[in-house]
Structure formats: structure tokens, C-alpha cells
Design a protein around this motif. Structure first.
Motif, short mmCIF file in Angstrom:
data_model
loop_
_atom_site.label_atom_id
_atom_site.label_comp_id
_atom_site.label_asym_id
_atom_site.label_seq_id
_atom_site.Cartn_x
_atom_site.Cartn_y
_atom_site.Cartn_z
N LYS A 1 1.45 -8.38 3.21
CA LYS A 1 2.67 -8.58 2.42
C LYS A 1 2.87 -10.05 2.11
N MET A 2 2.67 -10.91 3.10
CA MET A 2 2.86 -12.35 2.87
C MET A 2 1.82 -12.90 1.89
N ILE A 3 0.58 -12.43 1.98
CA ILE A 3 -0.46 -12.87 1.04
C ILE A 3 -0.11 -12.38 -0.37
N ASP A 4 0.40 -11.16 -0.48
CA ASP A 4 0.86 -10.65 -1.78
C ASP A 4 1.97 -11.53 -2.35
N GLU A 5 2.92 -11.90 -1.50
CA GLU A 5 4.02 -12.74 -1.97
C GLU A 5 3.50 -14.09 -2.45
N ILE B 36 6.66 0.97 9.51
CA ILE B 36 5.38 1.28 10.15
C ILE B 36 5.59 1.29 11.66
N GLU B 37 5.23 2.39 12.30
CA GLU B 37 5.49 2.55 13.73
C GLU B 37 4.37 1.99 14.60
N GLU B 38 3.14 2.02 14.14
CA GLU B 38 2.00 1.51 14.91
C GLU B 38 2.05 -0.02 14.89
N CYS C 249 0.83 -1.22 0.00
CA CYS C 249 0.00 0.00 0.00
C CYS C 249 0.87 1.27 0.00
N GLY C 250 2.00 1.20 -0.68
CA GLY C 250 2.87 2.36 -0.81
C GLY C 250 3.71 2.69 0.41
N VAL C 251 3.71 1.80 1.41
CA VAL C 251 4.44 2.05 2.65
C VAL C 251 5.36 0.86 2.93
#
Length: 116
Positions: A99-103, A86-88, A79-81
Motif C-alpha cells: 500500500k505504501m509503495i502504491d501511494e 486482513i486478519e493474518e 489487491c481488492g482487500v
């Protein structure tokens, strides 16, 4: 401060999208479940229970038996980040999963996705 909308969304409402994304690319529900179990420490039965009771993302991750320490090895952009920036903490957990599902959908081997 109000919570991000995704925190209060039920995991069960997003889960079918993970499966659809994977299956469109020739991957399986079993592989999606394996990723989720690896990430959270849920057993298959516990995962199915979380889906059945429609836990929101916040509860889903709060009740996760044991977040995999290797998840911190997940790097890249979703999502562009950059997920590693990501700090939260809760948002980072959600984005690790994304990210893992995308991979998976991009054809990466499970051993690489699970940082093995």
C-alpha cells in the motif's frame, strides 16, 4: 495448513518490482528504501543485508528490528482487500508495504505515506 506462497518468496525477488513501480512514476529507490526502513526499523545496511541473503518475507518481517507502530494507521484497498481488515499478521505487514509503495507511485508526499 500450508503457508501462503508469498511468505516463502524472497524479499529480494520482489524488491526490484517495488523500485521499478516507483521509478516509472518519477520516484526513487531512496524513497522506496525510506518506506521499508520506516516500516521495519531496519537500517540501510541491515536492509541491504536482508536483500543480499535473500530472506523470505516471513524471515524478513520476523527479524525486523522494530515494526513502526504508526503502520496501523495505513488504511485502504490493495489487491481488492482492505488492509486494515486482513486478519493474518504477516499478510497484513506485506500488504502495508504494498500500500505504501502504491501511494508513493501515485505521487503522495512522503510525510503522508509515513503517516507523519
Amino acid at each position: 495448513m500450508t503457508k501462503h506462497k508469498i511468505y516463502t518468496m524472497s524479499f529480494a525477488s520482489v524488491y526490484p518490482h517495488y523500485i521499478n513501480k516507483a521509478e516509472r512514476k518519477g520516484r526513487t529507490k531512496a524513497e522506496v528504501d525510506e518506506i521499508i526502513r520506516w516500516h521495519t526499523g531496519y537500517s540501510q545496511e541491515e536492509l541491504e543485508k536482508q536483500i543480499e541473503i535473500k530472506s523470505d518475507f516471513e524471515t524478513f518481517f520476523e527479524e525486523a528490528p522494530e515494526l513502526n507502530t504508526s503502520r496501523k494507521l495505513i488504511k485502504g484497498v490493495i489487491c481488492g482487500v482492505r488492509v486494515e481488515d486482513i486478519e493474518e499478521p504477516l499478510m497484513q505487514e506485506i500488504r502495508y508495504m504494498d500500500k505504501m509503495i502504491d501511494e508513493l507511485a501515485k505521487g503522495k508526499k512522503m510525510e503522508k505515506i509515513l503517516r507523519g
